[in-house]
Design a protein around this motif. Structure first.
Motif, PDB file in Angstrom:
ATOM      1  N   LEU A 157     151.973  12.484  52.487  1.00 21.51           N
ATOM      2  CA  LEU A 157     152.913  12.266  51.700  1.00 21.51           C
ATOM      3  C   LEU A 157     153.750  13.423  51.263  1.00 21.51           C
ATOM      4  N   THR A 158     153.159  14.562  51.197  1.00 19.31           N
ATOM      5  CA  THR A 158     153.702  15.908  50.645  1.00 19.31           C
ATOM      6  C   THR A 158     154.133  16.743  51.883  1.00 19.31           C
ATOM      7  N   ARG A 159     153.478  16.705  52.914  1.00 18.29           N
ATOM      8  CA  ARG A 159     153.839  17.683  54.093  1.00 18.29           C
ATOM      9  C   ARG A 159     155.293  17.232  54.808  1.00 18.29           C
ATOM     10  N   PHE A 160     155.434  15.749  54.863  1.00 16.50           N
ATOM     11  CA  PHE A 160     156.875  15.368  55.528  1.00 16.50           C
ATOM     12  C   PHE A 160     157.600  14.889  54.609  1.00 16.50           C
ATOM     13  N   ASP A 161     157.685  15.249  53.044  1.00 16.38           N
ATOM     14  CA  ASP A 161     158.201  14.776  52.101  1.00 16.38           C
ATOM     15  C   ASP A 161     159.857  14.991  52.219  1.00 16.38           C
ATOM     16  N   LYS A 162     160.189  16.112  52.982  1.00 16.40           N
ATOM     17  CA  LYS A 162     161.675  16.591  52.842  1.00 16.40           C
ATOM     18  C   LYS A 162     162.302  15.776  54.054  1.00 16.40           C
ATOM     19  N   LYS A 163     161.463  15.128  54.930  1.00 14.93           N
ATOM     20  CA  LYS A 163     162.063  14.413  55.886  1.00 14.93           C
ATOM     21  C   LYS A 163     161.906  12.761  55.893  1.00 14.93           C
ATOM     22  N   TYR A 164     161.294  12.348  54.642  1.00 15.78           N
ATOM     23  CA  TYR A 164     161.292  10.823  54.506  1.00 15.78           C
ATOM     24  C   TYR A 164     162.506  10.481  53.818  1.00 15.78           C
ATOM     25  N   THR A 176     161.378  12.074  69.968  1.00 19.09           N
ATOM     26  CA  THR A 176     161.066  12.235  68.664  1.00 19.09           C
ATOM     27  C   THR A 176     162.295  11.532  67.831  1.00 19.09           C
ATOM     28  N   LEU A 177     162.177  11.259  66.758  1.00 17.35           N
ATOM     29  CA  LEU A 177     163.369  10.581  65.888  1.00 17.35           C
ATOM     30  C   LEU A 177     164.399  11.697  65.629  1.00 17.35           C
ATOM     31  N   TYR A 178     163.925  12.779  65.386  1.00 19.18           N
ATOM     32  CA  TYR A 178     165.018  13.996  65.022  1.00 19.18           C
ATOM     33  C   TYR A 178     164.828  14.858  66.113  1.00 19.18           C
ATOM     34  N   ASP A 179     165.775  15.808  66.168  1.00 14.12           N
ATOM     35  CA  ASP A 179     165.686  16.994  66.951  1.00 14.12           C
ATOM     36  C   ASP A 179     164.175  17.472  66.941  1.00 14.12           C
ATOM     37  N   ILE A 180     163.330  17.871  67.930  1.00 14.85           N
ATOM     38  CA  ILE A 180     162.040  18.364  67.708  1.00 14.85           C
ATOM     39  C   ILE A 180     162.128  19.740  67.257  1.00 14.85           C
ATOM     40  N   LYS A 181     163.093  20.380  67.300  1.00 13.01           N
ATOM     41  CA  LYS A 181     163.099  21.820  66.892  1.00 13.01           C
ATOM     42  C   LYS A 181     163.101  21.812  65.365  1.00 13.01           C
ATOM     43  N   THR A 182     163.235  20.620  64.644  1.00 10.68           N
ATOM     44  CA  THR A 182     163.462  20.404  63.277  1.00 10.68           C
ATOM     45  C   THR A 182     162.077  20.053  62.697  1.00 10.68           C
ATOM     46  N   TYR A 183     161.088  19.925  63.726  1.00 13.50           N
ATOM     47  CA  TYR A 183     159.592  19.379  63.201  1.00 13.50           C
ATOM     48  C   TYR A 183     159.052  20.684  62.732  1.00 13.50           C
ATOM     49  N   THR A 184     159.193  21.283  61.873  1.00 12.61           N
ATOM     50  CA  THR A 184     158.624  22.515  61.640  1.00 12.61           C
ATOM     51  C   THR A 184     157.215  22.419  60.759  1.00 12.61           C
ATOM     52  N   PHE A 206     146.189  12.901  69.315  1.00 15.18           N
ATOM     53  CA  PHE A 206     146.929  14.187  69.242  1.00 15.18           C
ATOM     54  C   PHE A 206     146.478  15.032  67.928  1.00 15.18           C
ATOM     55  N   GLY A 207     145.889  14.379  67.082  1.00 14.01           N
ATOM     56  CA  GLY A 207     145.384  15.371  65.931  1.00 14.01           C
ATOM     57  C   GLY A 207     146.283  15.587  64.743  1.00 14.01           C
ATOM     58  N   VAL A 208     145.628  15.902  63.855  1.00 16.30           N
ATOM     59  CA  VAL A 208     146.484  16.014  62.358  1.00 16.30           C
ATOM     60  C   VAL A 208     147.744  16.855  62.351  1.00 16.30           C
ATOM     61  N   ALA A 209     147.802  18.090  63.051  1.00 13.12           N
ATOM     62  CA  ALA A 209     148.718  18.802  63.087  1.00 13.12           C
ATOM     63  C   ALA A 209     149.906  18.740  64.306  1.00 13.12           C
ATOM     64  N   SER A 210     149.928  17.715  64.979  1.00 12.91           N
ATOM     65  CA  SER A 210     150.852  17.408  66.126  1.00 12.91           C
ATOM     66  C   SER A 210     152.075  17.116  65.688  1.00 12.91           C
ATOM     67  N   LYS A 211     153.012  17.219  66.575  1.00 12.29           N
ATOM     68  CA  LYS A 211     154.578  16.703  66.410  1.00 12.29           C
ATOM     69  C   LYS A 211     154.324  15.252  66.667  1.00 12.29           C
ATOM     70  N   GLU A 212     153.498  14.753  67.448  1.00 12.63           N
ATOM     71  CA  GLU A 212     153.549  13.241  67.338  1.00 12.63           C
ATOM     72  C   GLU A 212     153.073  12.577  66.084  1.00 12.63           C
ATOM     73  N   THR A 213     152.077  13.175  65.466  1.00 14.71           N
ATOM     74  CA  THR A 213     151.639  12.814  64.234  1.00 14.71           C
ATOM     75  C   THR A 213     152.782  12.468  63.195  1.00 14.71           C
ATOM     76  N   GLU A 214     153.530  13.847  63.254  1.00 13.67           N
ATOM     77  CA  GLU A 214     154.784  13.917  62.343  1.00 13.67           C
ATOM     78  C   GLU A 214     155.879  12.853  62.598  1.00 13.67           C
ATOM     79  N   ASP A 215     155.867  12.580  63.853  1.00 16.12           N
ATOM     80  CA  ASP A 215     157.050  11.748  64.413  1.00 16.12           C
ATOM     81  C   ASP A 215     156.693  10.373  64.094  1.00 16.12           C
TER      82      ASP A 215
END
Length: 546
Positions: free
Chosen positions: A45-52, A220-228, A312-321
């Motif tokens: 909830l907090t980690r991806f907050d800026k992109k929700y 990825t939904l957005y540019d993968i470079k933005t998945y910081t 893919f694990g907790v820290a992956s770009k796949e999980t973020e996406d």
């Protein structure tokens, strides 16, 4: 007071009491929606907050009531156990679902939580529908709602996973639906609920939405470079799909589906959550949920988050996406509920069935302790110990879910004492690397642990079904492959999950007080003015309810 005036006073009082009671009942929402996100950690909830966006998770956070320090209060934190505990308001010690699979010490075999050979598949000719909730020994909040309304009002469970559809809505559900992958690609059910699929389900299956989703690549939904918020896409801690060299974007799903069990790959990509949302919307329309004078209940579990997390694990770009896409699916669902049921006519809660640990090999690469236990090596170690102490290496019948089941028949035939054998195995286990605590069933029965991780272990111990020795691994120690991750422990990375209430009868706000997952069911029960589930051990979260 004159007699005539007294009679009039009593008459007015009775009328007002009746009207108040009717008004109180009519204040119940037309629909209760319980959303479970499989393997969602609170920090997503907090980690991806800026992109929700503003209409998904943030809509609930801004307009509902969020519990920021909510935890599971038992071990093991698995899917079936989590879904059951959310909706029954109690732990495995009472509701009887002690794992996804577990060793049945009476039948002498490993069983699956919802398998039931008494019933047949509804929807195709496969075996995927031979299921029921019969191993659940308590009621759920959905059961209690049906009972309170004299079996009026509908109760329906939906999930890609069968256990996640079946267990939340308990014994009295009108229907539970789950996805049959492989070569089938259909939503199915069981003859426990019905003899044939409703027309709306048949129509949905005929629409071939599964093929539509599988015809597109996963990028990825957005540019993968933005998945910081996640680590590099190409790393050594994630598992690729079969037929793929590296687990990196983009994923050619139309090509990969052939080597990944065809329709089953839909479970393991974010499109599976969109597919679930589509089916939930079809159910709301097809069953006219939220349209009668009675309160209906809909359970929706999003399973694809778990498949992605494991791979893919907790820290992956796949999980973020996956979570950024899920946020959009939730926004779409909430808007649909507004339109079809009406704003202010439904109550909703969102939570998770467990969280997950960081990939231990990733932690080790960053100088943080993490470990893997290999079951065969561990069992050989214990067999050597029993051979030394009791001159037999056949005293252990099964090892699963970090529980050891003893071979009671062999122990009896050798005139050994079962408690003594359990103590020796517990003492030996604690010397093994990766095992942090070992407790015998006798200790579970004779000692009360009021706090800490042993309290969680005790809450998960069921005298009738659990093993003879219970083990707790060290933090971030798992039985799993070196790529991807899993869950099941009583540590905060597995127990800390979101709980958000929203809608009719719910306050706006948040709380940092510690609450437990079993508090959801009594809180919803109180909101609905119904009796708690019959095994309930949770408490009402008073600050949530208006």
């Amino acid at each position: 007071m004159k007699k005539s005036n007294f009679v009039l006073f009593v008459f007015i009082l009775l009328i007002n009491t009746k009207l108040t009671a009717q008004q109180h009942y009519s204040e119940n929402p037309k629909l209760v929606v319980g959303i479970v996100i499989d393997q969602m950690r609170y920090d997503y909830l907090t980690r991806f907050d800026k992109k929700y966006g503003s209409e998904g998770f943030k809509r609930l956070l801004n307009n509902g009531f969020s519990l920021e320090n909510a935890h599971y209060n038992y071990i093991p934190t698995y899917t079936a156990v989590g879904h059951t505990s959310i909706f029954t308001g109690t732990t495995p010690s009472n509701h009887g679902i002690i794992g996804n699979h577990w060793y049945d010490k009476y039948e002498k075999l490993s069983i699956y939580c919802v398998d039931d050979r008494k019933y047949e598949t509804v929807g195709n000719n496969g075996n995927g529908g031979k299921k029921s909730p019969y191993r659940l020994i308590t009621t759920s909040v959905a059961d209690q709602l049906r009972l309170a309304q004299n079996m009026k009002g509908k109760s329906i469970g939906i999930a890609i996973k069968d256990r996640s559809a079946i267990l939340p809505v308990g014994h009295t559900a009108n229907a539970a639906y789950w996805f049959d992958g492989g070569k089938e690609g259909d939503w199915i059910s069981s003859t426990y609920y019905m003899n044939s699929l409703p027309k709306w389900v048949k129509d949905f299956n005929k629409s071939k939405k599964a093929d539509e989703y599988l015809s597109k690549p996963w990028n990825t939904l957005y540019d993968i470079k933005t998945y910081t918020e996640s680590i590099e896409d190409n790393n050594d801690f994630e598992a690729p799909f079969k037929g793929q060299e590296k687990p990196v974007f983009p994923y050619d799903i139309p090509k990969l589906r052939k080597n990944n069990n065809n329709y089953s790959i839909l479970k393991a990509i974010p499109a599976g959550n969109s597919f679930t949302t589509d089916f939930a919307k079809a159910a709301i329309i097809g069953e006219n949920l939220g349209q009668s004078e009675h309160t209906d209940f809909l359970s929706i579990s999003y399973s694809s988050t778990d498949y992605v997390g494991h791979q893919f694990g907790v820290a992956s770009k796949e999980t973020e996406d996956t979570y950024l896409r899920l946020d959009k699916d939730l926004a779409s669902l909430f808007k649909f509920l507004d339109e079809k049921v009406g704003k202010g006519n439904y109550t909703l809660f969102l939570t998770a069935d467990h969280a997950a640990t960081q990939v231990p090999s990733y932690l080790k690469a960053n100088k943080i302790p993490g470990h893997y236990i290999e079951p065969v090596k561990f069992m050989n170690f214990l067999k050597e110990k029993t051979k030394k102490h009791f001159n037999s290496d056949r005293l252990i019948e099964d090892f699963s879910n970090f529980q050891i089941f003893l071979n009671q028949e062999k122990i009896e035939s050798l005139n050994l004492n079962s408690d003594e054998v359990a103590n020796v195995i517990a003492d030996a286990s604690i010397t093994y690397k990766g095992i942090y605590k070992a407790v015998t069933a006798k200790t579970m029965r004779s000692t009360t642990f009021t706090k800490g991780i042993l309290n969680s272990l005790q809450n998960g111990y069921n005298q009738k079904f659990s093993g003879d020795v219970m083990l707790i691994p060290t933090p971030s120690t798992i039985i799993y492959s070196r790529k991807g991750t899993t869950h099941g422990s009583g540590y905060s990375y597995d127990t800390h999950v979101p709980i958000i209430f929203y809608g009719k009868g719910i306050n706006k706000g948040s709380s940092k007080k510690k609450y437990e997952i079993i508090d959801i069911a009594p809180t919803i029960s109180n909101l609905l003015n119904i009796e708690f589930p019959n095994g309930n051990t949770g408490k009402i979260i008073e600050e949530v309810i208006k």
